[in-house]
Motif scaffolding. Structure first.
Motif, PDB file in Angstrom:
ATOM      1  N   HIS A  83       7.584  -4.490  -9.230  1.00  0.00           N
ATOM      2  CA  HIS A  83       8.959  -4.663  -9.683  1.00  0.00           C
ATOM      3  C   HIS A  83       9.756  -3.541  -9.031  1.00  0.00           C
ATOM      4  N   GLN A  96       7.860 -16.593 -17.677  1.00  0.00           N
ATOM      5  CA  GLN A  96       8.877 -16.007 -18.537  1.00  0.00           C
ATOM      6  C   GLN A  96      10.274 -16.369 -18.035  1.00  0.00           C
ATOM      7  N   GLN A 115      12.460 -14.935 -14.877  1.00  0.00           N
ATOM      8  CA  GLN A 115      11.601 -14.141 -13.999  1.00  0.00           C
ATOM      9  C   GLN A 115      11.109 -15.024 -12.853  1.00  0.00           C
ATOM     10  N   LEU A 142       8.304  -9.141  -7.809  1.00  0.00           N
ATOM     11  CA  LEU A 142       8.766 -10.019  -8.870  1.00  0.00           C
ATOM     12  C   LEU A 142      10.196  -9.646  -9.210  1.00  0.00           C
ATOM     13  N   ARG A 177      14.692  -4.494 -11.487  1.00  0.00           N
ATOM     14  CA  ARG A 177      14.497  -3.782 -12.753  1.00  0.00           C
ATOM     15  C   ARG A 177      15.219  -2.436 -12.718  1.00  0.00           C
TER      16      ARG A 177
END
Length: 190
Positions: free
Chosen positions: A15, A39, A42, A64, A68
């Motif tokens: 991330h 999720q 995501q 991913l 973040r």
């Protein structure tokens, strides 16, 4: 009542913060979606990076998304031995005091001081599923995995949120030990 949950095997992935995305791919760069994950919101990105430890490196580590607030590499215990990083078992986002790593992208390189973890096995619960089964956020569960070499996992963290969809996440070491694969089901037994 049987408490079965779908299983998702989580291979090594990273991330990235937006700052690090831009350092690795160029100013203003935005990740592009390869495929959605279990999720909501995501996704696995098309983009990959190399991660470099003290003993070795992994190329083509999937990013991913979305971005973040802090960069975090999630690897298995076997991966940690291979690249020479003593990654502790932690919940995602709990990176304080963890080791760092160097990350290389097509436009640059970044070294982080912390952020490498072996993700604690966990089950994502939508609030309604957790309430139905009497499960509280951060409760430690016991879960039975099927597979050729089925086993019972203890200390599986319950993560409860209105933003989650029901799914159990284990890493490749745990999947290989039991013979479980993404799409299998597991049973919460305690």
């Amino acid at each position: 009542m049987s408490k079965t949950v779908p299983v998702g095997v989580s291979a090594r992935h990273i991330h990235l913060s937006q700052e690090h995305i831009e350092a690795l791919f160029g100013p203003g760069y935005q990740l592009t979606e390869f495929k959605p994950l279990s999720q909501p919101g995501q996704y696995a990105a098309n983009e990959t990076v190399a991660v470099i430890g003290t003993k070795g490196q992994f190329d083509k580590v999937r990013i991913l998304g979305p971005a973040r607030s802090a960069t975090q590499l999630e690897i298995s215990r076997t991966d940690s031995f291979a690249i020479g990083v003593k990654a502790p078992v932690r919940e995602s986002g709990n990176i304080e005091g963890t080791p760092g790593i160097t990350i290389k992208g097509p436009a640059g390189e970044v070294t982080i001081d912390q952020g490498v973890i072996v993700a604690a096995r966990h089950v994502h619960f939508h609030t309604s599923d957790a309430e139905k089964w009497g499960i509280k956020d951060q409760e430690l569960l016991k879960v039975r995995l099927g597979g050729e070499r089925g086993l019972v996992l203890e200390n599986v963290v319950a993560r409860v949120s209105d933003n989650f969809a029901l799914d159990m996440h284990i890493d490749t070491d745990e999947a290989n030990a039991s013979g479980a694969k993404t799409g299998d089901t597991a049973e919460i037994i305690d």
